[in-house]
Motif scaffolding. Structure first.
Motif, PDB file in Angstrom:
ATOM      1  N   PRO A   7       0.827  -1.200   0.000  1.00  0.00           N
ATOM      2  CA  PRO A   7       0.000   0.000   0.000  1.00  0.00           C
ATOM      3  C   PRO A   7       0.859   1.246   0.000  1.00  0.00           C
ATOM      4  O   PRO A   7       1.964   1.239   0.518  1.00  0.00           O
ATOM      5  CB  PRO A   7      -0.799  -0.115   1.312  1.00  0.00           C
ATOM      6  CG  PRO A   7       0.009  -1.008   2.172  1.00  0.00           C
ATOM      7  CD  PRO A   7       0.737  -1.945   1.264  1.00  0.00           C
ATOM      8  N   LEU A   8       0.324   2.307  -0.542  1.00  0.00           N
ATOM      9  CA  LEU A   8       1.118   3.523  -0.681  1.00  0.00           C
ATOM     10  C   LEU A   8       0.653   4.637   0.251  1.00  0.00           C
ATOM     11  O   LEU A   8       0.889   5.798  -0.018  1.00  0.00           O
ATOM     12  CB  LEU A   8       1.062   4.007  -2.141  1.00  0.00           C
ATOM     13  CG  LEU A   8       1.693   3.057  -3.140  1.00  0.00           C
ATOM     14  CD1 LEU A   8       1.511   3.597  -4.552  1.00  0.00           C
ATOM     15  CD2 LEU A   8       3.160   2.859  -2.845  1.00  0.00           C
ATOM     16  N   SER A   9      -0.007   4.291   1.336  1.00  0.00           N
ATOM     17  CA  SER A   9      -0.431   5.346   2.238  1.00  0.00           C
ATOM     18  C   SER A   9      -0.250   4.919   3.682  1.00  0.00           C
ATOM     19  O   SER A   9       0.848   4.645   4.121  1.00  0.00           O
ATOM     20  CB  SER A   9      -1.896   5.717   1.942  1.00  0.00           C
ATOM     21  OG  SER A   9      -2.723   4.580   2.001  1.00  0.00           O
ATOM     22  N   PHE A  12       2.550   6.555   6.316  1.00  0.00           N
ATOM     23  CA  PHE A  12       3.656   7.355   5.751  1.00  0.00           C
ATOM     24  C   PHE A  12       3.617   8.794   6.232  1.00  0.00           C
ATOM     25  O   PHE A  12       4.614   9.363   6.635  1.00  0.00           O
ATOM     26  CB  PHE A  12       3.611   7.318   4.224  1.00  0.00           C
ATOM     27  CG  PHE A  12       4.692   8.155   3.603  1.00  0.00           C
ATOM     28  CD1 PHE A  12       5.959   7.648   3.451  1.00  0.00           C
ATOM     29  CD2 PHE A  12       4.451   9.472   3.235  1.00  0.00           C
ATOM     30  CE1 PHE A  12       6.965   8.412   2.919  1.00  0.00           C
ATOM     31  CE2 PHE A  12       5.460  10.238   2.704  1.00  0.00           C
ATOM     32  CZ  PHE A  12       6.712   9.705   2.534  1.00  0.00           C
ATOM     33  N   ASP A  28       4.110  -0.936   6.128  1.00  0.00           N
ATOM     34  CA  ASP A  28       3.663  -0.629   4.777  1.00  0.00           C
ATOM     35  C   ASP A  28       4.524  -1.261   3.691  1.00  0.00           C
ATOM     36  O   ASP A  28       4.072  -1.449   2.574  1.00  0.00           O
ATOM     37  CB  ASP A  28       3.658   0.882   4.554  1.00  0.00           C
ATOM     38  CG  ASP A  28       2.632   1.586   5.434  1.00  0.00           C
ATOM     39  OD1 ASP A  28       2.697   2.803   5.506  1.00  0.00           O
ATOM     40  OD2 ASP A  28       1.794   0.898   6.035  1.00  0.00           O
ATOM     41  N   ASN A  70       7.301   3.502   2.836  1.00  0.00           N
ATOM     42  CA  ASN A  70       6.336   2.646   2.148  1.00  0.00           C
ATOM     43  C   ASN A  70       6.974   1.844   1.020  1.00  0.00           C
ATOM     44  O   ASN A  70       6.289   1.136   0.297  1.00  0.00           O
ATOM     45  CB  ASN A  70       5.163   3.474   1.599  1.00  0.00           C
ATOM     46  CG  ASN A  70       5.583   4.477   0.530  1.00  0.00           C
ATOM     47  OD1 ASN A  70       6.746   4.534   0.147  1.00  0.00           O
ATOM     48  ND2 ASN A  70       4.641   5.268   0.059  1.00  0.00           N
ATOM     49  N   THR A  72       8.642   3.081  -1.668  1.00  0.00           N
ATOM     50  CA  THR A  72       8.900   3.844  -2.891  1.00  0.00           C
ATOM     51  C   THR A  72      10.363   4.289  -2.924  1.00  0.00           C
ATOM     52  O   THR A  72      10.914   4.728  -1.926  1.00  0.00           O
ATOM     53  CB  THR A  72       7.986   5.078  -2.963  1.00  0.00           C
ATOM     54  OG1 THR A  72       6.624   4.635  -3.035  1.00  0.00           O
ATOM     55  CG2 THR A  72       8.297   5.928  -4.182  1.00  0.00           C
ATOM     56  N   LYS A  90       8.462   1.675  -7.912  1.00  0.00           N
ATOM     57  CA  LYS A  90       7.486   1.139  -6.959  1.00  0.00           C
ATOM     58  C   LYS A  90       7.302  -0.354  -7.203  1.00  0.00           C
ATOM     59  O   LYS A  90       7.277  -0.807  -8.346  1.00  0.00           O
ATOM     60  CB  LYS A  90       6.145   1.867  -7.089  1.00  0.00           C
ATOM     61  CG  LYS A  90       6.206   3.355  -6.756  1.00  0.00           C
ATOM     62  CD  LYS A  90       4.856   4.012  -6.911  1.00  0.00           C
ATOM     63  CE  LYS A  90       4.941   5.513  -6.608  1.00  0.00           C
ATOM     64  NZ  LYS A  90       3.623   6.185  -6.752  1.00  0.00           N
ATOM     65  N   THR A  92       4.533  -2.941  -6.501  1.00  0.00           N
ATOM     66  CA  THR A  92       3.140  -2.996  -6.069  1.00  0.00           C
ATOM     67  C   THR A  92       2.650  -4.400  -5.752  1.00  0.00           C
ATOM     68  O   THR A  92       1.527  -4.563  -5.274  1.00  0.00           O
ATOM     69  CB  THR A  92       2.222  -2.397  -7.160  1.00  0.00           C
ATOM     70  OG1 THR A  92       2.331  -3.168  -8.361  1.00  0.00           O
ATOM     71  CG2 THR A  92       2.604  -0.949  -7.440  1.00  0.00           C
ATOM     72  N   ASP A 133       3.000  14.215  -1.056  1.00  0.00           N
ATOM     73  CA  ASP A 133       1.682  13.992  -0.465  1.00  0.00           C
ATOM     74  C   ASP A 133       1.758  12.863   0.559  1.00  0.00           C
ATOM     75  O   ASP A 133       2.837  12.328   0.846  1.00  0.00           O
ATOM     76  CB  ASP A 133       0.629  13.727  -1.547  1.00  0.00           C
ATOM     77  CG  ASP A 133       0.882  12.434  -2.332  1.00  0.00           C
ATOM     78  OD1 ASP A 133       1.640  11.559  -1.845  1.00  0.00           O
ATOM     79  OD2 ASP A 133       0.317  12.288  -3.430  1.00  0.00           O
ATOM     80  N   ASN A 135       1.052   9.872   0.371  1.00  0.00           N
ATOM     81  CA  ASN A 135       1.504   8.603  -0.197  1.00  0.00           C
ATOM     82  C   ASN A 135       2.986   8.600  -0.538  1.00  0.00           C
ATOM     83  O   ASN A 135       3.506   7.622  -1.050  1.00  0.00           O
ATOM     84  CB  ASN A 135       0.707   8.279  -1.468  1.00  0.00           C
ATOM     85  CG  ASN A 135      -0.754   8.054  -1.185  1.00  0.00           C
ATOM     86  OD1 ASN A 135      -1.117   7.497  -0.151  1.00  0.00           O
ATOM     87  ND2 ASN A 135      -1.609   8.500  -2.092  1.00  0.00           N
ATOM     88  N   ASP A 137       4.285  10.639  -2.790  1.00  0.00           N
ATOM     89  CA  ASP A 137       4.414  11.030  -4.197  1.00  0.00           C
ATOM     90  C   ASP A 137       4.611  12.534  -4.312  1.00  0.00           C
ATOM     91  O   ASP A 137       4.039  13.310  -3.532  1.00  0.00           O
ATOM     92  CB  ASP A 137       3.166  10.626  -4.986  1.00  0.00           C
ATOM     93  CG  ASP A 137       2.986   9.124  -5.069  1.00  0.00           C
ATOM     94  OD1 ASP A 137       4.003   8.422  -5.194  1.00  0.00           O
ATOM     95  OD2 ASP A 137       1.832   8.651  -5.004  1.00  0.00           O
TER      96      ASP A 137
END
Length: 430
Positions: A7-9, A12, A28, A70, A72, A90, A92, A133, A135, A137
């Motif tokens: 997951p990307l949130s 984080f 994460d 996370n 990334t 990334k 996923t 943000d 996430n 990003d």
């Protein structure tokens, strides 16, 4: 073996954006326990008990790297062709390999890091930042804010690596555009300049406010001087010290064969590992470090004869053979690797170009154990085989050259390559 998604949130925004230091395990990111190393470890040899998976094969001419909590990955590329100055990777599906590859940034450079919710990246003359943000990003890839501008870019030792402390400072290397500050650079018989005028704006580490925009060099402080070029730079929050490794000078044998043999010229001067305090002077261009004598010696351009001591400079905490080109430094604080690695230093040696008549050397990742902020034992070869053969005649023969280091949220070690941009993730096989 069950795989977990990435997951990307989630946490984080809480964990990562509050501080420049967050090398802590995160729920994460994909854990090493769920990843199978490549059968050949991506073509490299590792210390016993370790394996590696190739995260990506080609990301450009990769320099430094940062991995978010996370998972990334952000990589700074020296070649910004087609707006690919920064690569984003990334994973996923949690298999350890990048299945999403993105790129942005119309400038080359070396440095990349995260601080207070921003991605920072450097060109050869500026340091920029991008708001992230929740996430992780970049919100606007086309309009970075300028943190520092107008730094010297003189086409020799022009890279601007940087690091942060926990007090709101950013430290930036400003390398010297010279071999040893001669009146005519790299010309046999040309004397060294006294005092060296380059040291006013080059040849050291400068400290700036990490959160202030549009700073110029005069807005910063020359934190340390007498450092020819330090691409490997890291602040260690455990010991609260700044560290760097210097690229030593060249041409001792070529310019002074009456003093140095060809073999001595290949091994000297040492690549020096520094612990840096404010106002330290490490002696470039007037001196170099001889690891056999364990002394700083006066450079022949300033009247040295291979024996005269230079006592005005601070000595290194460790020395390596000449011309190995240390290009990144990482203090390891993860919990995945065995206890001996905790708080120790990993060093990327990019590889030599001028060790004739000896074979070229370097091209590996070393580990140095630390205790109380200082090396507590000799260095060990941690990862090697990047170049693809035991004897490298020139850097152009190397299939890969280790360049950048990063610690993942689960304690994995990431390594970049500057030839094609290969990225390895090293894990411990428990």
């Amino acid at each position: 073996m069950k795989k977990i998604l990435l997951p990307l949130s989630l946490s984080f925004g809480i964990i990562a954006l509050s501080s420049a230091f967050y090398n802590k395990p995160s729920i994460d990111a994909p854990k090493a326990d769920n990843i199978t190393p490549d059968a050949d470890n991506g073509g490299i040899q590792l210390a016993k008990g370790f394996g590696a998976v190739v995260v990506a094969e080609e990301t450009g001419k990769a320099r430094h790297i940062k991995v978010l909590p996370n998972g990334t990955i952000y990589i700074k590329n020296s070649n910004a062709k087609n707006d690919k100055g920064i690569t984003v990777l990334k994973d996923t599906n949690g298999d350890g390999k990048a299945d999403v590859v993105e790129a942005f940034g119309a400038y080359g450079g070396t440095g990349i890091d995260i601080h207070n919710g921003y991605l920072y990246a450097s060109s050869n003359s500026e340091v920029f930042r991008y708001k992230l943000d929740a996430n992780g990003d970049v919100i606007d890839k086309t309009k970075p804010e300028t943190v520092i501008t107008g730094l010297p870019d003189l086409r020799q030792h022009e890279a601007k690596p940087f690091t942060f402390d926990e007090s709101g400072h950013i430290y930036v290397t400003i390398g010297a555009p010279s071999n040893v500050c001669q009146e005519k650079d790299r010309q046999k018989g040309s004397p060294g300049m006294t005092p060296c005028p380059l040291l006013e704006k080059n040849g050291g580490i400068w400290q700036f406010n990490a959160d202030k925009l549009n700073q110029k060099q005069e807005d910063g402080v020359r934190f340390a001087t007498g450092i020819r070029n330090a691409v490997a730079l890291d602040y260690d929050p455990a010991s609260k010290n700044l560290y760097a490794l210097q690229h030593g000078r060249d041409m001792l044998y070529q310019h002074y064969p009456e003093i140095y043999s060809a073999e001595k010229g290949a091994e000297l001067p040492a690549e020096e590992f520094f612990q840096i305090k404010k106002n330290d002077d490490f002696g470039w261009p007037y001196s170099y470090y001889d690891p056999e004598k364990k002394q700083k010696l006066l450079c022949p351009e300033y009247g040295g004869d291979g024996k005269k001591l230079y006592t005005k400079a601070k000595k290194p905490i460790m020395a390596f053979p000449g011309h190995w080109a240390p290009n990144d430094l990482l203090f390891y604080h993860g919990n995945q690797f065995p206890a001996k690695y905790k708080n120790g230093a990993f060093i990327c040696f990019h590889g030599s170009w001028n060790r004739a008549p000896l074979n070229q050397a370097g091209y590996f990742v070393a580990f140095v154990p630390f205790k109380n902020g200082l090396p507590s034992g000799p260095y060990e070869v941690f990862a090697e085989g990047f170049a693809g053969g035991p004897e490298i005649k020139s850097p152009g023969d190397a299939k890969a050259r280790p360049m950048g280091l990063a610690e993942g949220p689960d304690g994995s070690l990431y390594i970049t390559d500057s030839v094609k941009g290969k990225v390895w993730r090293v894990i411990y096989n428990k």
